[in-house]
Design an enzyme around this catalytic site. Structure first.
Site, PDB file in Angstrom:
ATOM      1  N   HIS C  76       0.841  -1.197   0.000  1.00  0.00           N
ATOM      2  CA  HIS C  76       0.000   0.000   0.000  1.00  0.00           C
ATOM      3  C   HIS C  76       0.877   1.248   0.000  1.00  0.00           C
ATOM      4  N   ASP C 105       8.185  22.792 -25.043  1.00  0.00           N
ATOM      5  CA  ASP C 105       8.060  21.428 -24.547  1.00  0.00           C
ATOM      6  C   ASP C 105       9.072  21.259 -23.418  1.00  0.00           C
ATOM      7  N   TRP C 141       7.246  -0.588   4.319  1.00  0.00           N
ATOM      8  CA  TRP C 141       7.833   0.106   3.159  1.00  0.00           C
ATOM      9  C   TRP C 141       9.235   0.577   3.464  1.00  0.00           C
ATOM     10  N   SER C 168      13.583   6.034 -13.005  1.00  0.00           N
ATOM     11  CA  SER C 168      12.529   6.861 -13.585  1.00  0.00           C
ATOM     12  C   SER C 168      12.460   8.231 -12.909  1.00  0.00           C
ATOM     13  N   SER C 169      12.495   8.226 -11.577  1.00  0.00           N
ATOM     14  CA  SER C 169      12.389   9.508 -10.869  1.00  0.00           C
ATOM     15  C   SER C 169      13.562  10.409 -11.176  1.00  0.00           C
ATOM     16  N   HIS C 252      13.536  10.948   4.642  1.00  0.00           N
ATOM     17  CA  HIS C 252      12.970  12.205   5.084  1.00  0.00           C
ATOM     18  C   HIS C 252      12.854  13.229   3.955  1.00  0.00           C
ATOM     19  N   GLU C 254      12.429  12.556   1.072  1.00  0.00           N
ATOM     20  CA  GLU C 254      11.345  12.009   0.257  1.00  0.00           C
ATOM     21  C   GLU C 254       9.983  12.556   0.702  1.00  0.00           C
ATOM     22  N   TYR C 256       9.334  15.361   1.873  1.00  0.00           N
ATOM     23  CA  TYR C 256       9.174  16.721   1.359  1.00  0.00           C
ATOM     24  C   TYR C 256       9.036  16.727  -0.152  1.00  0.00           C
ATOM     25  N   SER C 267      -0.150  27.407  -3.653  1.00  0.00           N
ATOM     26  CA  SER C 267       0.254  28.797  -3.865  1.00  0.00           C
ATOM     27  C   SER C 267      -0.219  29.340  -5.211  1.00  0.00           C
ATOM     28  N   HIS C 301      15.052  11.540  13.135  1.00  0.00           N
ATOM     29  CA  HIS C 301      13.867  11.638  13.988  1.00  0.00           C
ATOM     30  C   HIS C 301      12.933  10.446  13.782  1.00  0.00           C
ATOM     31  N   HIS C 302      13.210   9.645  12.772  1.00  0.00           N
ATOM     32  CA  HIS C 302      12.451   8.403  12.613  1.00  0.00           C
ATOM     33  C   HIS C 302      13.050   7.290  13.456  1.00  0.00           C
ATOM     34  N   THR C 327       7.941  26.259   7.457  1.00  0.00           N
ATOM     35  CA  THR C 327       6.608  25.767   7.071  1.00  0.00           C
ATOM     36  C   THR C 327       5.541  26.725   7.585  1.00  0.00           C
ATOM     37  N   LYS C 330       5.059  29.622   5.368  1.00  0.00           N
ATOM     38  CA  LYS C 330       4.187  29.344   4.220  1.00  0.00           C
ATOM     39  C   LYS C 330       2.720  29.446   4.622  1.00  0.00           C
ATOM     40  N   ARG C 449       1.369   0.327  15.300  1.00  0.00           N
ATOM     41  CA  ARG C 449       1.036   0.211  13.884  1.00  0.00           C
ATOM     42  C   ARG C 449       1.470  -1.151  13.361  1.00  0.00           C
TER      43      ARG C 449
HETATM   44  C1  HEA Z   1       0.660   8.977  -0.315  1.00  0.00           C
HETATM   45  C2  HEA Z   1       0.612   8.015   0.444  1.00  0.00           C
HETATM   46  C3  HEA Z   1      -0.591   7.366   1.075  1.00  0.00           C
HETATM   47  C4  HEA Z   1      -1.946   7.472   0.792  1.00  0.00           C
HETATM   48  C5  HEA Z   1      -2.621   8.306  -0.276  1.00  0.00           C
HETATM   49  C6  HEA Z   1      -2.609   6.613   1.737  1.00  0.00           C
HETATM   50  C7  HEA Z   1      -4.013   6.442   1.764  1.00  0.00           C
HETATM   51  C8  HEA Z   1      -4.667   5.626   2.688  1.00  0.00           C
HETATM   52  N1  HEA Z   1      -4.086   4.870   3.692  1.00  0.00           N
HETATM   53 FE1  HEA Z   1      -2.092   4.648   4.019  1.00  0.00          FE
HETATM   54  N2  HEA Z   1      -0.088   4.432   4.336  1.00  0.00           N
HETATM   55  C9  HEA Z   1       0.926   5.130   3.724  1.00  0.00           C
HETATM   56  C10 HEA Z   1       0.768   6.074   2.719  1.00  0.00           C
HETATM   57  C11 HEA Z   1      -0.454   6.440   2.168  1.00  0.00           C
HETATM   58  N3  HEA Z   1      -1.691   5.991   2.548  1.00  0.00           N
HETATM   59  C12 HEA Z   1       2.202   4.752   4.259  1.00  0.00           C
HETATM   60  C13 HEA Z   1       3.561   5.306   3.854  1.00  0.00           C
HETATM   61  C14 HEA Z   1       1.944   3.783   5.240  1.00  0.00           C
HETATM   62  C15 HEA Z   1       2.957   3.063   6.136  1.00  0.00           C
HETATM   63  C16 HEA Z   1       3.221   1.694   5.616  1.00  0.00           C
HETATM   64  C17 HEA Z   1       4.115   0.909   6.511  1.00  0.00           C
HETATM   65  O1  HEA Z   1       3.835   0.820   7.713  1.00  0.00           O
HETATM   66  O2  HEA Z   1       5.104   0.356   5.998  1.00  0.00           O
HETATM   67  C18 HEA Z   1       0.490   3.629   5.277  1.00  0.00           C
HETATM   68  C19 HEA Z   1      -0.175   2.776   6.154  1.00  0.00           C
HETATM   69  C20 HEA Z   1      -1.557   2.750   6.329  1.00  0.00           C
HETATM   70  C21 HEA Z   1      -2.208   2.111   7.413  1.00  0.00           C
HETATM   71  C22 HEA Z   1      -1.537   1.425   8.589  1.00  0.00           C
HETATM   72  C23 HEA Z   1      -1.320  -0.006   8.301  1.00  0.00           C
HETATM   73  C24 HEA Z   1      -0.580  -0.664   9.391  1.00  0.00           C
HETATM   74  O3  HEA Z   1       0.181  -0.013  10.116  1.00  0.00           O
HETATM   75  O4  HEA Z   1      -0.770  -1.882   9.514  1.00  0.00           O
HETATM   76  C25 HEA Z   1      -3.570   2.283   7.228  1.00  0.00           C
HETATM   77  C26 HEA Z   1      -4.623   1.770   8.137  1.00  0.00           C
HETATM   78  O5  HEA Z   1      -5.654   2.285   8.219  1.00  0.00           O
HETATM   79  C27 HEA Z   1      -3.732   3.040   6.017  1.00  0.00           C
HETATM   80  C28 HEA Z   1      -4.947   3.422   5.468  1.00  0.00           C
HETATM   81  C29 HEA Z   1      -5.090   4.263   4.366  1.00  0.00           C
HETATM   82  C30 HEA Z   1      -6.380   4.603   3.789  1.00  0.00           C
HETATM   83  C31 HEA Z   1      -7.704   4.099   4.252  1.00  0.00           C
HETATM   84  C32 HEA Z   1      -6.108   5.462   2.738  1.00  0.00           C
HETATM   85  C33 HEA Z   1      -7.133   6.107   1.839  1.00  0.00           C
HETATM   86  O6  HEA Z   1      -6.887   7.480   1.746  1.00  0.00           O
HETATM   87  C34 HEA Z   1      -7.172   5.468   0.483  1.00  0.00           C
HETATM   88  C35 HEA Z   1      -8.389   5.905  -0.284  1.00  0.00           C
HETATM   89  C36 HEA Z   1      -8.359   5.463  -1.717  1.00  0.00           C
HETATM   90  C37 HEA Z   1      -9.095   4.449  -2.251  1.00  0.00           C
HETATM   91  C38 HEA Z   1      -9.947   3.586  -1.426  1.00  0.00           C
HETATM   92  C39 HEA Z   1      -8.948   4.098  -3.702  1.00  0.00           C
HETATM   93  C40 HEA Z   1      -9.897   4.772  -4.665  1.00  0.00           C
HETATM   94  C41 HEA Z   1     -11.288   4.354  -4.581  1.00  0.00           C
HETATM   95  C42 HEA Z   1     -11.828   3.262  -5.132  1.00  0.00           C
HETATM   96  C43 HEA Z   1     -11.025   2.243  -5.847  1.00  0.00           C
HETATM   97  C44 HEA Z   1     -13.230   3.023  -5.009  1.00  0.00           C
HETATM   98  C45 HEA Z   1     -13.597   1.683  -4.436  1.00  0.00           C
HETATM   99  C46 HEA Z   1     -13.609   1.777  -2.954  1.00  0.00           C
HETATM  100  C47 HEA Z   1     -14.172   0.851  -2.125  1.00  0.00           C
HETATM  101  C48 HEA Z   1     -14.488  -0.539  -2.548  1.00  0.00           C
HETATM  102  C49 HEA Z   1     -14.470   1.221  -0.705  1.00  0.00           C
HETATM  103  N4  HEA Z   1      -2.490   3.320   5.491  1.00  0.00           N
HETATM  104  C1  HEA Z   2       4.188  14.750   3.089  1.00  0.00           C
HETATM  105  C2  HEA Z   2       4.793  14.107   3.969  1.00  0.00           C
HETATM  106  C3  HEA Z   2       5.233  14.589   5.314  1.00  0.00           C
HETATM  107  C4  HEA Z   2       5.412  15.877   5.803  1.00  0.00           C
HETATM  108  C5  HEA Z   2       5.217  17.188   5.107  1.00  0.00           C
HETATM  109  C6  HEA Z   2       5.849  15.711   7.161  1.00  0.00           C
HETATM  110  C7  HEA Z   2       6.154  16.779   7.991  1.00  0.00           C
HETATM  111  C8  HEA Z   2       6.731  16.656   9.253  1.00  0.00           C
HETATM  112  N1  HEA Z   2       6.978  15.480   9.924  1.00  0.00           N
HETATM  113 FE1  HEA Z   2       6.486  13.620   9.284  1.00  0.00          FE
HETATM  114  N2  HEA Z   2       6.288  11.737   8.522  1.00  0.00           N
HETATM  115  C9  HEA Z   2       5.848  11.413   7.264  1.00  0.00           C
HETATM  116  C10 HEA Z   2       5.488  12.298   6.264  1.00  0.00           C
HETATM  117  C11 HEA Z   2       5.561  13.678   6.389  1.00  0.00           C
HETATM  118  N3  HEA Z   2       5.930  14.389   7.499  1.00  0.00           N
HETATM  119  C12 HEA Z   2       5.785   9.985   7.098  1.00  0.00           C
HETATM  120  C13 HEA Z   2       5.356   9.234   5.840  1.00  0.00           C
HETATM  121  C14 HEA Z   2       6.213   9.438   8.311  1.00  0.00           C
HETATM  122  C15 HEA Z   2       6.282   7.976   8.726  1.00  0.00           C
HETATM  123  C16 HEA Z   2       7.227   7.134   7.997  1.00  0.00           C
HETATM  124  C17 HEA Z   2       7.140   5.718   8.471  1.00  0.00           C
HETATM  125  O1  HEA Z   2       7.647   5.454   9.577  1.00  0.00           O
HETATM  126  O2  HEA Z   2       6.553   4.877   7.763  1.00  0.00           O
HETATM  127  C18 HEA Z   2       6.534  10.577   9.172  1.00  0.00           C
HETATM  128  C19 HEA Z   2       7.036  10.436  10.446  1.00  0.00           C
HETATM  129  C20 HEA Z   2       7.512  11.488  11.201  1.00  0.00           C
HETATM  130  C21 HEA Z   2       8.290  11.331  12.393  1.00  0.00           C
HETATM  131  C22 HEA Z   2       8.746  10.003  13.006  1.00  0.00           C
HETATM  132  C23 HEA Z   2       7.726   9.478  13.934  1.00  0.00           C
HETATM  133  C24 HEA Z   2       8.059   8.169  14.457  1.00  0.00           C
HETATM  134  O3  HEA Z   2       8.123   7.205  13.686  1.00  0.00           O
HETATM  135  O4  HEA Z   2       8.248   8.064  15.667  1.00  0.00           O
HETATM  136  C25 HEA Z   2       8.575  12.590  12.865  1.00  0.00           C
HETATM  137  C26 HEA Z   2       9.363  12.888  14.086  1.00  0.00           C
HETATM  138  O5  HEA Z   2       9.908  13.894  14.254  1.00  0.00           O
HETATM  139  C27 HEA Z   2       7.978  13.530  11.933  1.00  0.00           C
HETATM  140  C28 HEA Z   2       8.042  14.922  12.044  1.00  0.00           C
HETATM  141  C29 HEA Z   2       7.581  15.816  11.083  1.00  0.00           C
HETATM  142  C30 HEA Z   2       7.707  17.265  11.196  1.00  0.00           C
HETATM  143  C31 HEA Z   2       8.292  18.025  12.357  1.00  0.00           C
HETATM  144  C32 HEA Z   2       7.177  17.777  10.044  1.00  0.00           C
HETATM  145  C33 HEA Z   2       7.126  19.242   9.694  1.00  0.00           C
HETATM  146  O6  HEA Z   2       7.539  19.453   8.369  1.00  0.00           O
HETATM  147  C34 HEA Z   2       5.765  19.841   9.898  1.00  0.00           C
HETATM  148  C35 HEA Z   2       5.824  21.338   9.878  1.00  0.00           C
HETATM  149  C36 HEA Z   2       4.477  21.998   9.880  1.00  0.00           C
HETATM  150  C37 HEA Z   2       3.868  22.599  10.928  1.00  0.00           C
HETATM  151  C38 HEA Z   2       4.471  22.613  12.289  1.00  0.00           C
HETATM  152  C39 HEA Z   2       2.507  23.216  10.792  1.00  0.00           C
HETATM  153  C40 HEA Z   2       2.475  24.621  10.270  1.00  0.00           C
HETATM  154  C41 HEA Z   2       3.290  25.587  11.042  1.00  0.00           C
HETATM  155  C42 HEA Z   2       2.799  26.656  11.712  1.00  0.00           C
HETATM  156  C43 HEA Z   2       1.370  27.021  11.691  1.00  0.00           C
HETATM  157  C44 HEA Z   2       3.805  27.532  12.380  1.00  0.00           C
HETATM  158  C45 HEA Z   2       3.786  27.603  13.846  1.00  0.00           C
HETATM  159  C46 HEA Z   2       3.956  26.306  14.491  1.00  0.00           C
HETATM  160  C47 HEA Z   2       4.684  26.062  15.600  1.00  0.00           C
HETATM  161  C48 HEA Z   2       5.737  26.956  16.123  1.00  0.00           C
HETATM  162  C49 HEA Z   2       4.391  24.814  16.365  1.00  0.00           C
HETATM  163  N4  HEA Z   2       7.335  12.830  10.935  1.00  0.00           N
HETATM  164 CU   LIG Z   3      10.869  12.563   8.549  1.00  0.00          CU
END
Ligand code: HEA
Ligand code: HEA
Ligand SMILES: [Cu+2]
Ligand code: CUA
Lengths: 286, 375, 524
Positions: C76, C105, C141, C168-169, C252, C254, C256, C267, C301-302, C327, C330, C449
């Protein structure tokens, strides 16, 4: 089926990429099957390599024809340059991963295992002391010897450094439109690269047969062979590209002010050179 | 049934709503972090609440401004767009203020972190080893050691029996510790990475093969605290609970003495010859606790992942090879070396069991003394 | 600009049936391919999420066995990140960047074709592993060793498919950078570029810097498994945690990569519907650059629970907290752009406003996670899952949907159905919160999880979450319907489409000519 737009050349329709995708996928799926022990793997892999070669010849052939046909203006040339530069940057980052691993192992992991982290050492690896080179507390792969820096590796450093000089001479010659010198210096560069590879191969054989230094020699063997191995692979690619450039130069390609392909290969060669310097210092000397 | 469920869902939602509404969360629905029973967990909880409220406050300001704008500055109300689009002053202000807020958070966070990482001067050290999928505990100072695995019966998991109160959070042998003592855990793993976590104790640490991590806690209230493995470790990652029982000094010492007596008895019994019936009975227990997760209770394995032992060439072939395999495992596969995890009796019993159960009727048996000799 | 002649040229080029899509070098065709591919992968990844949510609807094992559950979680995430969100952004980049900077282009059209046409192969390979002996990858993942080394026959296929995605990326990113640096129309200085272009420039840089590192990391996994190396094996002097460092050095930045283009989209959208120029353009550019810079020094931090030395934990905690500052800049700028505007709320604007609110909520939980002493409690619980779905789904995915509504009339020449669009937004916004908000509570209450079964105290919130999940999933069918309907017909869109829209792309006809700008436009 191509046309220029405001002078910028935009090809229309291309078959090479899809062939490349098919080739690459066949190659990798074959390699994966082979690793899983399926015998179809090797056939698939060879088919993949063949398709890739076809693609590379075709694609580059097309580009060379277009280039020689004068279809590229200065802006296209610049696109190619930027593209190559960023490609090389991506390669640098690929090597960075392995240098990072080397750094982490030497500065952190091995010292921790060897007593820097007391409980780890006492409870799990009692009596083992950190050292570099090492194959780890469990003596994985058995005792081994390393290759001293000041033998073949130092010679190889000289070879690569001089090849960097010769390729620059070739470039100067090209700019002065001295075709003879251009071809000679290119041949010299290829020869230096090939000698490097020969010595490297000799060194590997020596390591495997006499020093018991292998990929399986713990973390030292892993980092040593992965770094030097990927580097050697890049030298090989670079040497092939240089050979092609040499052949093209012999055919009269390139002009003193339009020779992107030449420069791209030269940059690549310098990149390979710089990586080697890093290797020489961090893998062999230190 | 369904009505009941819907009710529970609704009450939970109500709980959530009240939390959002600002009233203190009802602990019953488990909405918030546990305050826990250790100084560390209290500190983590307080920090958590602090940062939570800071975020809420910032959220109120930012979203407040936005919603005012959304309501007032819309075209349908005839609002004319202003054209300002730059101000270095405000940019500096809203760079500086958040920065200062962060510094304000970082100070208590640093203090807490420093305290948490200080494992010196402990009263008691316990080695914790993660296995796929159970925990091993060694009381370093007193020589007591045992394996702790899931006690929830299979039929509850497969929905053929009513689920108990502590479904999935119960083990056969809990970790027992004294209250008000600084307990230091030395955590490692035998196979893949696990993580030892009991929410009420406020700490989580990874168990990494080949390395030992340290953590500590001091429990201030007697009781039973439950947690789970918190790092994905394969198929049964969700079935690897942790139970800690905190006892007062006296009860703890009693428990420790009983454990020692039991392990002494086992050591003594390892010297004698065991009957086949004894070995089979003990073997079945050991098998259920240690092997059935992969090779299945009926010895059928899982095709493609775990080989069947029923009729397997190893389990019906030469005894010595079978014994060696169980003791040393198969490196590079999920089959671990059980020599270090099980004692002589247990290995003898489980090998005997495998050689005679499910129609493997080889008829032979392995004595504890043979295991000892093979070590 | 002479658009009439281009129109003619474009008719003859449209011949060639389906194969045209295979051989095309046109940025719009390739953009369309990327976007359709992303939609397909979103559905595939979403279907996997539905399996996860179905299994978690009740305690006990109902539908799938734990091993398969884990491979659903793993797949997923891989499919959503590498198959849906990243390709969607590249698709948008392909469509929009040349139009926004006044180029005919993309700079390297053949390579553009290749970077797309690797993806279907890579994902066929990845998805096919589900049917192999031993099942698909099930180690998460994040692919942590030693667990991932226990994968069955799928293992080398997964590694190689990641290599393919990386190739590809990188090619896609090189193309974006080269296009932006070399193809701008005269007068389009860097500081005049639309923010979407800016954010993509920085994203592309991040991609080139970190995708090769991921490739290196998985290569080491491969050799550890098949060629006796000991990178991640303590017995040989390596360290399993070393993989985590290398992985998160990629991982990390990634995340962003998955959000910066979304910042760019928002924007673009907000000023249009606020009818007011973007507030603080240059500080937006600097904030984006600062986020990108900081993203390289926060990775651990992960890994707060792996047992790093105290100094390391402190450093990574402080650095992570700092990201809130740019952030925040923004977010404040977006709000200030709305302030005293003359706002209307067409579907793109709804998604943009939804983005600002819900992304910020996800950012706040991110900030909470950054506090190491409390992350010991949050780590590997559903609190983290809630965090990243807020930033990924209501962040990245909402931005992509907003972008689709915003530019779809430009791309197709047809207006979408505004009523349905608004319905889609509101249903999505409501259900996504029912889906992910309760996961905060679950995590805080102690639910780890990546588990297929849980203790009974977590039942209620899981049921709420699952119901929200199914409803959110079904709502996306509406999105698919709206998009198809708009492609096939609808009211004619004007060139400018939106009253408040500014930028070169709106000066082109809707749909735009095959080659965006035959002659470079004039930039005032
Ligand atoms: C961009 C990234 C992205 C997006 C878009 C989503 C979208 C969703 N994710 Fe997740 N997810 C991750 C990135 C993302 N996720 C990552 C990185 C993890 C961690 C994996 C790991 O632990 O290794 C994770 C893990 C994760 C978990 C935790 C699993 C676990 O720890 O065991 C769960 C559980 O609820 C979850 C749920 C969902 C759901 C319900 C959506 C929904 O938003 C999805 C909605 C979309 C659809 C459903 C498809 C379109 C609709 C149809 C096809 C119509 C038909 C629908 C029906 C039949 C109901 N995701
Ligand atoms: C689009 C993807 C995205 C983005 C933008 C972010 C943004 C941030 N993430 Fe997140 N993060 C993930 C995707 C993302 N993360 C994913 C996929 C994981 C799990 C991976 C995995 O384990 O599978 C993860 C996990 C993750 C962890 C690890 C948790 C753990 O496993 O224990 C941490 C810990 O520091 C973290 C921190 C942050 C912080 C500080 C930001 C900051 O960038 C957020 C900054 C924004 C704000 C704070 C809000 C706006 C700000 C204001 C309004 C200003 C004033 C605010 C204050 C002074 C408080 N993230
Ligand atoms: Cu991170
Ligand atoms: Cu052990 Cu998860």
């Amino acid at each position: 089926m191509s046309e220029a737009h405001g002078g910028y050349y935009i090809p229309h329709g291309t078959t090479w990429p899809i062939i490349g995708s098919i080739g690459l996928t066949t190659l990798l799926a074959g390699a994966a099957s082979l690793l899983n022990g399926a015998s179809v793997g090797s056939a698939m892999m060879f088919a993949g390599v063949a398709i890739m070669l076809l693609m590379l010849f075709g694609w580059f052939g097309t580009v060379i024809r277009e280039s020689e046909g004068g279809m590229y203006n200065a802006q296209v040339d610049k696109s190619f340059r930027w593209g190559m530069a960023w490609f090389i940057f991506s390669e640098v980052m690929f090597f960075a991963a392995f240098f990072g691993a080397l750094y982490y192992a030497r500065v952190l992991a091995v010292p921790w295992l060897g007593g820097g982290d007391e409980v780890t050492n006492q409870m799990l690896w009692n009596g083992w002391q950190a050292a570099w080179p090492t194959n780890g507390p469990a003596d994985i792969g058995g005792e081994f010897e390393t290759i001293p820096a000041w033998g073949i590796p130092a010679i190889n450093t000289l070879l690569l450094l001089s090849s960097g000089v010769t390729v620059t001479f070739a470039h100067w010659a090209l700019k002065k439109n001295n075709r003879g010198a251009l071809v000679l210096w290119l041949i010299a560069t290829v020869a230096l690269g090939a000698t490097f590879l020969g010595l490297q191969a000799k060194e590997y054989i020596h390591a495997y047969h006499e020093l018991n230094l292998t990929l399986g020699s713990g973390i030292y063997g892993s980092t040593f062979f992965m770094l030097t191995g990927f580097h050697g692979m890049h030298v090989t690619i670079g040497a092939i590209m240089l050979t092609i450039i040499t052949l093209r130069a012999m055919k009269g390609h390139f002009t003193p002010d339009r020779h992107f392909a030449f420069e791209a290969v030269a940059w690549y060669w310098h990149f390979v050179d710089v990586v080697w310097l890093g290797l020489f210092i961090f893998v062999y000397v230190l | 049934m369904w009505v009941e469920k819907a009710k529970r869902v609704l009450t939970a939602l109500a709980g959530a709503a009240s939390m959002l509404g600002g009233t203190t969360a009802s602990a019953e629905y488990g909405l918030n972090l546990h305050r826990g029973v250790t100084p560390i967990s209290h500190e983590a909880y307080d920090l958590h609440m602090l940062i939570f409220w800071v975020c809420v406050a910032i959220g109120v300001v930012v979203f407040g401004a936005m919603f005012i704008s959304i309501i007032r500055h819309r075209k349908s109300r005839g609002h004319q767009p202003a054209q300002f689009h730059e101000s270095t002053t405000v940019e500096i202000i809203w760079t500086t203020i958040p920065f200062l807020i962060l510094v304000g958070m970082a100070i208590p966070a640093t203090k807490a972190l420093v305290a948490m990482e200080d494992t010196r001067n402990s009263d008691l050290s316990i080695k914790v080893t993660g296995y796929q999928w159970k925990w091993g505990y060694d009381y370093i100072d007193s020589g007591v050691s045992f394996i702790s695995s899931l006690a929830t019966p299979r039929d509850q998991i497969e929905n053929t029996a009513e689920k108990g109160e502590h479904y999935l959070l119960e083990v056969d042998k809990p970790l027992v510790v004294p209250v008000n003592k600084k307990v230091r855990l030395l955590i490692t793993s035998n196979d893949v990475i696990h993580a030892w976590w009991v929410p009420q104790l406020g700490m989580k640490k990874d168990a990494i093969p080949g390395f030992v991590n340290e953590m500590w806690f001091r429990i201030d209230t007697e009781g039973t605290y439950r947690g789970q493995c918190a790092e994905l470790c394969g198929k049964d990652h969700g079935f690897m609970p942790i139970v800690v029982v905190a006892k007062n000094e006296q009860d703890y010492n009693q428990w420790l003495a009983a454990q020692k007596a039991a392990s002494d008895a086992d050591a003594a019994a390892a010297g004698r010859d065991w009957s086949k019936a004894e070995l089979m009975a003990r073997g079945e227990k050991v098998y259920k606790a240690n092997c059935a997760a992969c090779h299945q209770a009926g010895g059928t394995g899982v095709p493609g992942a775990f080989p069947a032992l029923k009729g397997s060439a190893v389990a019906t072939g030469p005894k010595a090879d079978h014994l060696k395999l169980v003791m040393n495992g198969r490196p590079g596969t999920a089959m671990a070396a059980f020599g270090g995890q099980l004692n002589d009796i247990e290995i003898a019993a489980v090998v005997t069991y495998e050689r005679n159960a499910w129609g493997n009727d080889t008829g032979d048996m392995v004595q504890p003394s043979e295991v000892k000799a093979a070590r | 600009m002479n658009t009439a002649t281009t129109h003619d040229a474009h008719h003859e080029e449209h011949q060639g049936g389906l194969l045209r899509w295979v051989f095309t070098t046109n940025h719009k065709d390739i953009g369309t391919l990327y976007l359709l591919f992303a939609l397909l992968m979103f559905i595939v990844g979403g279907a996997m999420a539905m399996i996860i949510r179905a299994e978690l609807f009740q305690p006990g094992l109902q539908f799938v066995d734990p091993q398969f559950f884990n491979s659903m979680t793993t797949m997923h995430a891989l499919v959503m990140i590498f198959g849906a969100v990243m390709p969607a952004f590249v698709g948008l980049a392909n469509w929009l960047i040349p139009m926004m900077i006044g180029a005919p282009d993309m700079a390297l059209p053949r390579m553009n074709n290749w970077s797309f046409w690797i993806l279907p192969f890579a994902f066929t390979m990845l998805l096919s592993t589900l049917f192999m002996e031993g099942g698909g990858p099930a180690g998460g993942w994040t692919l942590y060793p030693p667990l991932v080394l226990q994968t069955g026959n799928a293992f080398p296929f997964v590694i190689f498919s990641i290599h393919l995605m990386g190739i590809s990326s990188i090619m896609g990113a090189i193309n974006v950078i080269v296009t932006i640096v070399n193809m701008r129309a005269p007068g389009m200085t860097l500081m005049k570029m639309p923010l979407f272009v800016w954010t993509w420039l920085i994203t592309a840089y991040l991609l080139i810097a970190v995708m090769p590192v991921l490739a290196g990391a998985v290569t080491m996994l491969l050799t550890d498994r098949f060629f006796d190396t000991s990178f991640f094996n303590a017995a040989g002097g390596g360290d399993p945690v070393m993989f985590q460092h290398i992985f998160w050095f990629f991982g990390h930045p990634e995340v962003y990569i998955l959000i910066l283009p979304a910042f760019g989209i928002v924007s673009q959208i907000i000023p249009t519907f606020a009818r007011k120029p973007l507030f603080g353009y240059s500080s937006m550019v600097y904030a984006t650059a600062s986020i990108a810079f900081l993203s390289f020094i926060v990775w651990a931090h992960h890994m707060f629970t792996v047992g790093m030395p105290l100094a390391g934990e402190l450093f990574f905690m402080y650095a992570t907290m700092l990201i809130a500052v740019p952030t925040g800049v923004k977010v404040f700028n977006w709000v200030s752009t709305m302030w005293k505007g003359a706002m209307t709320f067409e579907t793109p604007m709804l998604f943009a406003v939804g983005f600002v609110v819900m992304f910020t909520i996800g950012g706040f939980s991110g900030l909470m996670l950054a506090i190491a002493p409390v992350d010991f409690q949050y780590h590997d619980t559903y609190f983290v899952v809630a965090h990243f779905h807020y930033v990924l789904v209501t962040g990245a995915v909402f931005a992509i949907m907003g972008a689709t509504y915003y530019w779809l009339p430009k791309w197709t020449g047809h207006m979408y159905d505004e009523r349905l669009g608004k319905l889609h937004f509101w249903l999505s916004a409501i259900f996504v919160n029912i889906l992910f908000f309760p996961q905060h509570f679950l995590g805080l209450a102690g639910m780890p999880r990546r588990i297929p079964d849980y203790s009974i105290q977590f039942t209620e919130f899981n049921q709420i979450s699952s119901i929200g999940g199914f409803a959110f999933g079904l709502t996306q069918l509406l999105f698919v319907y709206i998009v198809i309907k708009t492609i096939r017909g609808g009211a004619r869109a004007t060139d400018r489409v939106w009253e408040g829209a500014h930028g070169l792309e709106w000066t082109l006809p809707s749909p735009p000519p095959y080659h965006s700008f035959q002659t470079a436009p004039e930039i005032k």
